[in-house]
Design a protein around this motif. Structure first.
Motif, short mmCIF file in Angstrom:
data_model
loop_
_atom_site.label_atom_id
_atom_site.label_comp_id
_atom_site.label_asym_id
_atom_site.label_seq_id
_atom_site.Cartn_x
_atom_site.Cartn_y
_atom_site.Cartn_z
N ALA A 126 -9.46 1.73 -3.19
CA ALA A 126 -9.63 3.13 -2.91
C ALA A 126 -11.19 3.66 -3.38
O ALA A 126 -11.69 4.32 -2.95
CB ALA A 126 -8.61 3.72 -3.59
N SER A 181 -5.23 -1.75 -5.54
CA SER A 181 -5.53 -0.55 -4.70
C SER A 181 -6.50 0.36 -5.05
O SER A 181 -7.19 0.93 -4.69
CB SER A 181 -4.24 0.29 -4.36
OG SER A 181 -3.56 0.71 -5.83
N GLY A 192 -3.58 3.45 -0.08
CA GLY A 192 -2.83 4.43 -0.54
C GLY A 192 -1.29 4.25 0.15
O GLY A 192 -0.41 4.34 -0.76
N ARG A 193 -1.31 3.88 1.38
CA ARG A 193 0.11 3.66 2.00
C ARG A 193 0.68 2.36 1.37
O ARG A 193 1.64 2.29 1.33
CB ARG A 193 -0.15 3.30 3.35
CG ARG A 193 -0.11 4.38 4.51
CD ARG A 193 -0.07 3.96 5.76
NE ARG A 193 -0.80 2.98 6.40
CZ ARG A 193 -2.10 3.07 6.72
NH1 ARG A 193 -2.73 4.27 6.67
NH2 ARG A 193 -2.87 2.08 7.11
N GLU A 194 -0.33 1.37 0.88
CA GLU A 194 0.24 0.11 0.32
C GLU A 194 0.86 0.61 -1.03
O GLU A 194 1.79 0.05 -1.58
CB GLU A 194 -0.82 -0.81 0.40
CG GLU A 194 -0.12 -2.11 0.26
CD GLU A 194 -1.62 -3.24 0.19
OE1 GLU A 194 -1.28 -4.37 -0.35
OE2 GLU A 194 -2.50 -2.95 1.30
N ARG A 211 2.16 3.41 -2.21
CA ARG A 211 3.47 4.02 -1.93
C ARG A 211 4.65 3.12 -1.65
O ARG A 211 5.64 3.20 -2.21
CB ARG A 211 3.11 4.97 -0.93
CG ARG A 211 2.82 6.17 -1.41
CD ARG A 211 2.88 7.70 -0.39
NE ARG A 211 2.09 7.22 0.89
CZ ARG A 211 0.97 7.62 1.23
NH1 ARG A 211 0.01 8.02 0.28
NH2 ARG A 211 0.64 7.24 2.48
N LEU A 264 -13.03 4.65 4.42
CA LEU A 264 -11.92 5.70 4.42
C LEU A 264 -10.64 5.09 4.96
O LEU A 264 -9.85 5.34 4.55
CB LEU A 264 -12.31 6.87 5.43
CG LEU A 264 -13.14 7.72 4.82
CD1 LEU A 264 -13.80 8.71 5.81
CD2 LEU A 264 -12.89 8.54 3.61
N ALA A 265 -10.81 4.23 5.98
CA ALA A 265 -9.76 3.72 6.44
C ALA A 265 -9.02 2.57 5.43
O ALA A 265 -7.89 2.53 5.29
CB ALA A 265 -10.16 2.69 7.76
N ARG A 266 -9.85 2.09 4.59
CA ARG A 266 -9.35 1.10 3.52
C ARG A 266 -8.74 2.04 2.59
O ARG A 266 -7.79 1.51 2.05
CB ARG A 266 -10.66 0.45 2.90
CG ARG A 266 -10.33 -0.71 1.77
CD ARG A 266 -10.29 -2.06 2.55
NE ARG A 266 -10.11 -2.85 1.71
CZ ARG A 266 -10.64 -3.82 1.60
NH1 ARG A 266 -11.48 -4.28 2.23
NH2 ARG A 266 -10.13 -4.99 0.74
N GLU A 267 -9.20 3.08 2.20
CA GLU A 267 -8.65 3.95 1.25
C GLU A 267 -7.30 4.48 1.59
O GLU A 267 -6.05 4.35 0.90
CB GLU A 267 -9.26 5.09 1.01
CG GLU A 267 -8.93 5.73 -0.39
CD GLU A 267 -9.22 7.37 -0.39
OE1 GLU A 267 -10.00 7.79 0.73
OE2 GLU A 267 -8.95 8.01 -1.18
N ALA A 268 -7.23 4.85 3.00
CA ALA A 268 -5.87 5.23 3.46
C ALA A 268 -4.92 3.94 3.56
O ALA A 268 -3.85 4.34 3.13
CB ALA A 268 -5.98 5.64 5.11
N ALA A 269 -5.45 2.87 3.86
CA ALA A 269 -4.51 1.90 3.77
C ALA A 269 -3.99 1.41 2.50
O ALA A 269 -3.02 1.04 2.22
CB ALA A 269 -5.28 0.52 4.26
#
Lengths: 786, 387
Positions: A32, A28, A93-95, A97, A86-91
Motif C-alpha cells: 500500500a 500489504s 486493501g482487499r486482501e 480484509r 493505486l490498483a495495487r493499493e486497492a488490491a
C-alpha cells in the motif's frame, strides 16, 4: 507423553494462526505504501541477481521470508506508475480484509478445540500422578522377585551341573559299552553273519582308531582287529578253498573289500576263483567230448552223449551265464578297470570256442542240420550278452558260426559226392549183375533216370538243409556273411558249382584215368550212361540247379563273381564229349582187338577154301548190334546220309566190280603196275579223308560210325601186314562182304563203310600171292548161309 | 619268306621201309625199300638237291623179297641191312641180310638216268643174319656212332647181337637174349640208345617197352602198359640220355624218363589213328616227327622236355647290340609245347618218317602207296631255334 503431544498440537495450531495475519499485514503494508514509488530500479539488482538468485533472497518478494518492506516500497515507488500503484493499493486493501475475516473465522473454530485440549491435559496430569505410584510399587516387587530368583538359582546351580555331567558320562559309558561289546558281537556274528559283523566293525572302527592311544581302547581295537583279521582269513579261506557260486563269491569279495584287503590281490583272487569255477564248467563240457587223440588213429569216436543243441544249451546257460554274471560282479566290485578282466574273459571265451568247435567237429555225420542250426543260433544269441563286455569276441564268434556253416556245407558236398559214387556203384553193379536168361535187367534209360533223379533229389534235399542257415528266424542269418558271401561263395560256388564240376571231373576221370595204367576200366555202358548224364546236365539240369540255388540263396549284387551257367554247361558238354569219344574208342578197340588177333593169328597162306564167314566176323556183327542197342537206349537216332534205296544195290557193287575184270585186274597185270596207283589215287581224290579216332556227335549213328570206322581201319592195317594165299584173299572177301551186308545200316554214311571195305579188299588183293577172287555169287551164297 | 613247297616222289610199288643214309653227312640221301609180292623189289636211293629242289634217284634191285625194314651202316656209306620176306607157297619167313651197294652209287650219281628200269643194278650180298633158330626178323639196328661192326636184330622174341667180321662178309652171333613169358611174345621194334657208350637198347613188344643192357643182355627197365594198345615204335632223345619217345595204336605219343617208368613225362594226342613212327631230330631234340596211318605227318615242338628248354644259349659277347635286343625278345617269348605243322600230302597210311642225316631241317615221310614226301622245318621256327 500423551499430554505433551496435545500441548504440541495446540502450539502448532496457534503459531500459523498468529503469524499468518501478521505476515499478510506486513505484506500489504509495503504494497500500500510503495504503490506509487516503483519508478527507479534498485541499483544493486543486476549485481545481486548475477551472484545467485537462490542464494540471495529477494527482499522484494512479498511472500518470501526475506521480505524487506523498505526495499519493496522503494522499488514499487520508483518503478510503478501511479495507476498501477493505486490498483495495487486497492488490491492490498482487499486482501487485508479478506485475511482478517479468515483469521477471525479460524480463531473461532479453534477455540473449542483449544478448550477441550486444555481439559484433557488437566485430566491427564491427574492420572499420571496415580500411575507413577503404581509403577514404583511394581518396581519394588520386581526387585524382590529377582532377588529371590537369584537366590534359588544360586542354590540349584551346583546340582544342575552335576546332573548334566552325569548324563554325559552315561552316554559315554553307553558308547563304551558298545565298544566293549564289539569284539563279542563280532565274534558272535563273524561265524554266522559276517555281513553284520562287518557293519558293526565299520561303525566301531573310526572311534577305536581315534582312541587307540588309550590302552583299553587299543585292547578292544586289537581284539576286534584280530577278530576281523580272523574273519578276513576265514573269508579268504573260503574264497580259496570252497567252490562258491557267483553270488556268494561276490558277497565274499565285497566283504573282503570292506575289510580293506588290497583290491589288487582280491581281484586276482576273484578272477582265479571265477576262473576255477568257469574251468569247472568247461571241464564239465569237455568231459562230454571224447579225449583228443593226438595220434589221430581213432577211427570212429563213440557218438557224443548228447546232441549238439543240448551241448550248446548247457554251455550257454552254464558257462556263458556264469561268465557274464562274474564279469558284471567284477565290474561292480573293482570298477571299470577291465585291464584284467578282458584278457581273462577272452582266454576263457577262446577256450569255450575251442571246445565248441571240437564238439562241432564231432558232428561228422550229416545228422540233423536243423538241430545244428538251432544250436548255432542259440550259441550266437547267448553270446551277445557276453559280447557287450568282450567286443573282440564278436568276430571270433561270427567266424565260428560261419566256419561251422561252411564246414557243414563242405560236408554236404562230400556227402553228395559219396552219394553220387554210391549211385554209380549201384549202377555198375546193376550193369555187371548176371541177368537171368529171358529176363531183362533194368534198362540203361531206367538206370539213368534213377541215377539222375536220385542225385538231383539229394542235391535238392541238401539245398533245403543248407537253407536252414539263412532262415529268417535264425539270428546269425542277419550277419553280412550269411546274407552275401555264404550264399554265393559257400553255397552256390562251394556246394552247387563245386558238385557239378566234381561230377563232370569224376565222369571225365572214367575216360581219362583208367586207360592209362592198371586200374580196372569202367564198363563201356557206364561211360555211355555218364556221357548221357553229362549231356543232360548241359542241356537242362545245370540251369535248373542254378536257378533253384539263386532262388533259394539270392546273390548280392556286389558279391563276388560267380561261375556263370554257360561255363558249367561247357564243362559238362566237354565231359560228355570226352566220355562218348572214349566210349567209341573203348568199344572200337574191343572190336578192333578181336579183328586184329583174328588176322594176326591165322595162317593166311595155307588156309582152305572158305566155306563160311569166319566166326569172328559174326561176333563182330553181334557186338556192334549189341552196341547199337545199348547206344539206342540213351541217344537219339541221328541223321543218316544217303540212306536211299540204292544202298542195297551199293552193297553189291564192290563185289560185282571185283567180279568183273575191272578194278583189281590192273594190279594183277605185270605190264601196267602204275594203273593201280592211278586208280586208287583218283578214287581217293573224290573221297573225303576219314578221321578214324575223331570226335563223335551225340547220336547213335555217329557213335556207331565211329566204332565201325575204328574196327574196319584196324582190319585194313592188319591185312596189310600179312601175306595171303588165294584162299586167304577169298576168305577176306567173304568176310568183307558179310560185314558190308550187316554194318552199312549202322553207319551215318554207308560210303564210309564201303570205302574202308574197298580198301581192305584192295589191300588184301595186293598182299595176295595168287589173287584170284571168288565168284561173287558164291560169296553171296556163303554170306547168306552164314 | 614262304616256306618251300614239299617235294613229292612217287614209287611204283607200295613201301614201308625208309632210312636216311646214316654215314652220309653232306648230301641229303634217303633209302626206300619197296614191298611187292609179284615183282622184283627195289631199293630206291633218293638224292635231294636242296638248292635246286630236285630229286635224283637210283634204283637197286632187291630180288630176295619184299622189304619190311631197312637200315644203313653208320660207318660205311655203302653198307645197309634189310629185313625181307622170303615167300614160298605155304610159308612166309622174314629174314635179314647185310648188303653193299655198288660203289658209284654210294655218293649218288649226278646224272640221273631217264629210265630207271633199264639201269637197275643189284645189291651185293655181304652176309645173311641166320635166323632159322630164332624166327622172323622184325628189324636190324646198327650200333649208333660205331664202326659198323655191330648190329642187333630182333627176331620174334629174341634179341640177337651180331659181330660183322671180315669186312662184313661174316656175321657171328655174339650174344642173344630171349624174352620169356606167357603167350606169343614178339618184338615189334627197337632202338639202340646213343647214350651210355651204346650199351643200351630199347625194345617194344605188345604194350610194353623194355630196356636192355647189351653187355649182359639183361633187362634194365620195363615200362608195362606203355600204351593202351600195341607199341609201334620208339626213339631215344639224342641229347638227353634218359628220355625216350614211344608211339602206338592208341594214337598217342608218349615221352618217358626211363628212371621213372610209372608215368609218362608227356603225352601227345594229335593223331587220329595209330602212330607208326616217332623220330627225334638229331640236333634239336625239341623237334619230334610222327607218322600215322591217319595219313598225316605231324611235326611237334616239345620245348619243355627238350635239352634246350630255355632256347638256344648264345654267348652275349658274340652278339652285337642289335642282335642282343633281338635275343632278349626271343627269350621273352613263352616257350610252349606245340604242334608246328601237320603235313597232309599223303593219301595213305604213313608207315615211316625219318630226318635227314645231313640236314637237320629236312625230313622225309613215306606212305604205303609209295609216296615219298620231303619237307622242311618251317623257316620261322628254324630261325627261332637258331637265333
Amino acid at each position: 507423553m500423551f499430554v505433551s503431544c496435545a500441548r504440541c498440537e495446540v502450539d502448532h495450531l496457534a503459531v500459523p494462526a498468529a503469524s499468518q495475519p501478521n505476515s499478510s499485514i506486513t505484506r500489504s503494508q509495503p504494497g500500500a505504501g510503495a504503490g506509487p514509488s516503483g519508478g527507479d530500479p534498485p541499483v544493486s539488482w543486476g549485481d545481486e541477481h548475477g551472484d545467485a538468485a537462490e542464494e540471495v533472497p529477494d527482499p522484494t518478494d512479498i511472500n518470501g521470508p526475506h521480505f524487506d518492506p523498505e526495499v519493496f516500497m522503494t522499488k514499487v515507488r520508483s518503478e510503478c506508475p501511479l495507476g498501477q500503484l493505486l490498483a495495487r493499493e486497492a488490491a492490498l486493501g482487499r486482501e487485508i480484509r479478506a485475511l482478517d475475516s479468515d483469521m477471525q473465522t479460524l480463531l473461532y473454530e479453534n477455540y473449542n478445540k483449544f478448550i477441550s485440549a486444555t481439559d484433557t491435559i488437566r485430566k491427564m496430569k491427574v492420572d499420571f500422578r496415580h500411575m507413577e505410584a503404581e509403577m514404583d510399587d511394581l518396581a519394588a516387587n520386581m526387585a524382590a522377585i529377582s532377588a529371590s530368583s537369584a537366590r534359588v538359582s544360586a542354590a540349584l546351580q551346583d546340582r544342575h551341573r552335576r546332573g548334566a555331567q552325569l548324563a554325559g558320562v552315561q552316554a559315554l559309558l553307553r558308547k563304551l559299552q558298545a565298544l566293549v561289546e564289539v569284539p563279542g558281537r563280532l565274534r558272535r556274528w563273524a561265524g554266522t553273519e559276517p555281513a553284520r559283523a562287518l557293519r558293526c566293525h565299520a561303525r566301531a572302527r573310526a572311534v577305536l582308531r581315534h582312541y587307540r592311544h588309550l590302552p583299553s581302547f587299543r585292547a578292544i581295537e586289537d581284539e576286534s582287529q584280530a577278530i576281523m583279521a580272523d574273519l578276513a582269513q576265514r573269508l579268504r579261506m573260503r574264497l580259496r578253498e570252497e567252490t562258491l557260486d557267483p553270488k556268494e563269491l561276490t558277497e565274499c569279495v565285497e566283504m573282503l573289500l570292506q575289510l580293506e584287503e588290497p583290491a589288487e590281490e582280491l581281484s586276482e583272487e576273484f578272477l582265479s576263483q571265477a576262473g576255477a569255477r568257469l574251468e569247472a564248467e568247461l571241464a564239465a563240457l569237455e568231459a562230454e567230448l571224447p579225449a583228443a587223440d593226438p595220434s589221430g588213429t581213432a577211427t570212429t569216436p563213440p557218438p557224443p552223449a548228447s546232441d549238439i543243441l543240448d551241448f550248446v544249451d548247457r554251455g550257454s546257460s552254464a558257462f556263458v551265464g556264469t561268465l557274464c554274471q562274474l564279469a558284471g560282479s567284477y565290474r561292480a566290485l573293482f570298477g571299470e578297470d577291465t585291464g584284467r578282466l578282458e584278457p581273462f574273459a577272452a582266454a576263457l571265451a577262446t577256450r569255450y570256442f575251442t571246445l565248441l568247435e571240437r564238439r562241432l567237429a564231432l558232428e561228422r555225420g550229416l545228422g540233423d542240420t536243423s538241430l545244428l542250426v538251432r544250436a548255432l543260433d542259440r550259441f550266437h544269441r547267448r553270446l551277445r550278452a557276453l559280447l557287450e563286455l568282450l567286443p573282440a569276441g564278436a568276430d571270433a564268434a561270427a567266424e565260428l558260426v560261419a566256419r561251422a556253416a561252411r564246414e557243414r556245407v563242405d560236408r554236404y558236398l562230400r556227402a553228395l559226392q559219396t552219394f553220387f559214387l554210391g549211385c554209380l556203384g549201384d549202377v555198375r553193379q546193376a550193369l555187371a549183375a548176371p541177368r537171368p536168361p529171358g529176363k531183362e535187367g533194368p534198362g540203361l534209360p531206367d538206370l539213368l533216370a534213377t541215377l539222375a533223379a536220385s542225385v538231383l533229389g539229394q542235391l535238392k534235399a541238401v539245398l533245403a538243409y543248407v537253407q536252414l542257415f539263412t532262415a529268417r528266424d535264425v539270428a546269425f542269418a542277419s550277419l553280412p556273411y550269411f546274407k552275401g558271401e555264404f550264399c554265393v561263395t559257400a553255397v552256390r560256388e562251394g556246394l552247387v558249382v563245386a558238385f557239378v564240376r566234381w561230377l563232370c571231373r569224376t565222369a571225365r576221370g572214367f575216360a581219362d584215368g583208367p586207360t592209362e595204367r592198371g586200374a580196372p576200366a569202367a564198363p563201356p555202358a557206364l561211360l555211355l550212361l555218364l556221357a548221357r548224364l553229362c549231356l543232360d546236365y548241359e542241356n537242362s539240369t545245370i540251369s535248373y540247379i542254378l536257378t533253384l540255388t539263386d532262388e533259394q540263396f539270392p546273390p548280392q549284387d556286389s558279391g563276388p563273381a560267380v561261375t556263370p551257367g554257360p561255363a558249367l554247361c561247357a564243362e559238362a558238354r566237354a565231359a560228355a564229349q570226352r566220355l562218348l569219344d572214349h566210349y567209341v574208342q573203348v568199344q572200337g578197340a574191343a572190336v578192333a582187338q578181336m579183328l586184329r588177333k583174328s588176322v594176326e593169328t591165322r595162317d593166311w597162306l595155307s588156309t582152305v577154301e572158305p566155306r563160311n564167314v569166319r566166326a569172328v566176323m559174326k561176333r563182330v556183327v553181334e557186338d556192334i548190334t549189341a552196341i547199337d542197342v545199348q547206344v539206342g537206349q540213351l541217344f537219339e537216332e541221328g541223321v543218316r546220309r544217303a540212306q536211299s534205296s540204292d544202298s542195297s544195290r551199293r552193297a553189291f557193287s564192290v563185289y560185282s566190280s571185283s567180279r568183273a575184270p575191272g578194278r583189281y585186274a590192273p594190279s594183277y597185270t605185270p605190264s601196267a603196275p602204275m594203273d593201280t596207283h592211278l586208280l586208287s589215287n583218283i578214287q581217293k581224290l573224290f573221297s573225303e579223308r576219314i578221321d578214324i579216332f575223331s570226335p563223335v556227335e551225340f547220336n547213335k549213328v555217329s557213335v556207331l560210325t565211329g566204332i565201325i570206322k575204328i574196327s574196319l581201319k584196324t582190319l585194313l592195317e592188319c591185312v596189310r601186314l600179312r601175306t595171303l594165299g588165294r584162299f586167304g584173299l577169298q576168305q577176306v572177301q567173304v568176310d568183307g562182304h558179310y560185314l558190308q551186308l550187316y554194318l552199312w545200316r549202322f553207319a551215318s554214311d554207308e560210303r564210309v563203310v564201303q570205302g574202308l571195305l574197298d580198301e581192305v579188299a584192295a589191300s588184301a588183293a595186293h598182299r595176295c600171292l595168287d589173287p584170284v577172287p571168288m565168284e561173287h555169287s558164291v560169296v553171296e551164297l556163303i554170306c547168306e548161309r552164314g | 619268306m614262304e616256306d618251300d613247297a614239299p617235294v613229292i616222289y612217287g614209287l611204283e610199288f607200295q613201301a614201308r621201309a625208309l632210312t636216311p643214309q646214316t654215314a652220309e653227312t653232306d648230301a641229303i640221301r634217303f633209302l626206300v625199300g619197296t614191298q611187292s609180292l609179284r615183282y622184283d623189289n627195289q631199293i630206291h636211293i633218293i638224292d635231294f638237291d636242296d638248292e635246286n629242289n630236285i630229286i635224283n634217284k637210283n634204283v637197286l634191285l632187291h630180288q630176295v623179297g619184299e622189304i619190311w625194314h631197312i637200315s644203313t651202316s653208320p660207318a660205311d656209306k655203302g653198307v645197309l641191312a634189310t629185313c625181307y620176306n622170303k615167300t614160298s607157297d605155304t610159308k612166309v619167313m622174314t629174314c635179314a641180310a647185310v648188303w653193299r651197294m655198288p660203289k658209284e652209287l654210294e655218293s649218288g650219281s649226278h646224272e640221273s638216268p631217264d629210265d630207271s628200269s633199264s639201269n637197275t643194278q643189284t645189291l651185293e650180298l655181304l652176309c645173311h643174319l641166320d635166323n632159322t633158330a630164332h624166327g622172323n626178323m622184325a628189324c636190324v639196328m646198327w650200333e649208333p656212332m660205331g664202326d659198323g661192326k655191330k648190329i642187333i636184330s630182333l627176331a620174334d622174341n629174341n634179341i640177337l647181337l651180331w659181330d660183322l667180321q671180315e669186312s662184313s662178309a661174316k656175321a657171328v652171333l655174339s650174344s642173344s637174349a630171349a624174352l620169356e613169358g606167357k603167350g606169343q611174345l614178339k618184338f615189334t621194334s627197337g632202338r639202340w640208345s646213343p647214350h651210355h657208350n651204346c650199351t643200351q637198347i630199347a625194345t617194344a613188344n605188345d604194350t610194353t617197352v623194355r630196356g636192355w643192357d647189351t653187355r649182359s643182355m639183361r633187362q634194365i627197365y620195363c615200362i608195362e602198359n606203355a600204351h593202351g594198345q600195341l607199341v609201334r615204335d620208339l626213339d631215344f632223345n639224342p641229347n638227353k640220355q634218359y628220355y625216350l619217345a614211344s608211339c602206338g595204336d592208341d594214337c598217342k605219343v608218349k615221352f618217358w624218363d626211363t628212371r621213372n617208368v610209372t608215368e609218362p613225362v608227356k603225352t601227345l594226342e594229335e593223331h587220329s589213328h595209330w602212330v607208326w613212327n616217332v623220330r627225334y631230330n638229331h640236333s634239336h631234340d625239341q623237334l619230334i616227327l610222327t607218322g600215322s596211318s591217319d595219313s598225316r605227318v605231324i611235326l611237334s615242338n616239345m620245348v619243355s622236355i627238350s635239352s634246350e628248354p630255355f632256347g638256344h644259349m648264345v654267348d652275349d659277347d658274340e652278339l652285337s647290340d642289335q642282335e642282343d635286343q633281338h635275343q632278349e625278345e626271343k627269350i621273352k617269348e613263352p616257350l610252349q609245347d606245340s604242334v608246328i605243322a601237320t603235313y597232309e600230302e599223303h593219301e595213305d597210311s604213313v608207315y615211316a618218317v625219318e630226318w635227314s642225316s645231313a640236314d637237320p631241317w629236312l625230313f622225309a615221310s613215306l606212305s604205303y602207296d609209295g609216296r615219298l614226301v620231303i619237307n622242311r622245318v618251317p623257316r620261322a621256327l628254324k630261325y627261332h631255334i637258331l637265333l
